[in-house]
Write a protein that holds these residues in place. Sequence first.
Motif, short mmCIF file in Angstrom:
data_model
loop_
_atom_site.label_atom_id
_atom_site.label_comp_id
_atom_site.label_asym_id
_atom_site.label_seq_id
_atom_site.Cartn_x
_atom_site.Cartn_y
_atom_site.Cartn_z
N ASP A 32 21.05 -14.96 31.64
CA ASP A 32 21.38 -14.25 30.40
C ASP A 32 20.14 -13.70 29.72
O ASP A 32 20.17 -13.33 28.54
CB ASP A 32 22.16 -15.15 29.45
N LYS A 58 26.68 -4.82 33.72
CA LYS A 58 26.96 -5.83 32.70
C LYS A 58 25.87 -5.77 31.63
O LYS A 58 25.97 -5.01 30.68
CB LYS A 58 27.07 -7.21 33.35
N ASP A 59 24.84 -6.55 31.82
CA ASP A 59 23.78 -6.58 30.82
C ASP A 59 22.55 -5.83 31.33
O ASP A 59 22.22 -5.88 32.51
CB ASP A 59 23.40 -8.02 30.49
N TYR A 114 18.44 -5.52 30.29
CA TYR A 114 17.39 -6.10 29.48
C TYR A 114 16.16 -5.20 29.54
O TYR A 114 15.59 -5.01 30.62
CB TYR A 114 17.03 -7.50 29.99
#
Length: 242
Positions: A95, A192-193, A195
């Motif tokens: 995450d 999705k994510d 960063y």
Amino acid sequence: MTRHTCTNPSRAAATRLGAAALLAIAALACGIGRTHAAERAFVIAPPAMDEPASPSHKEKTAVFAGGCFWGVQAVFQHVKGVNQALSGYAGGKADSAHYDDVSTGRSGHAESVQVTYDPAQISYGQLLQIFFSVAHDPTQLNRQGPDTGTQYRSTIFAANSQQHEIAQAYIQQLDKSGVYPRPLATTIEDHKDFYPAETYHQDYLAHNKHSMYIIINDLPKVANLAKVFSDRYRDAPVLVNR
């Protein structure tokens, strides 16, 4: 023409050493007077399937992975209609993402670039065409140039079903075209994510044009963009840190 190969300064070393040190290392490794083959451009047809033309200037995003994000970011920073190209990490299970973790290949992330674009000026399919033509070599599996590992894989992170369908159809179209010497290694993953990468990775080419890594691996990509997509090229890049 004789093509010379040598061991280039690694991408990891380039994050730590200045341009003068890199030039010295490159001279020792490669030998004075040797030449380097420029990154290859693939002249390809536009995708047969694309998103509908939009009169709206509401921004959209696309995320691409194609080796070291320095060069991919630089290419899209010179594309008309792109409002931002941000280096970062996508595709991992954790995450969060940081260079020290991603660079080991164990986090599952790929070095990626999040492209924010104006759909009234450029389409998703046109971004894909640039990605497959000049931003990287899509036939290389889990590597680009001197950089190896799954963190350098060729991947499209589809934000929705439309992007997935367009990308999948284009990969099939390009594989059938006969333009490439090998089948495309590009995969499609659900986005999705994302960063953002560390500040020192942003606008790296713009700030390190004398780095031997950039000279060999990335400046030719921008030159290919200007040559192959002259109507899409803009001379002044749109930088993250303006």
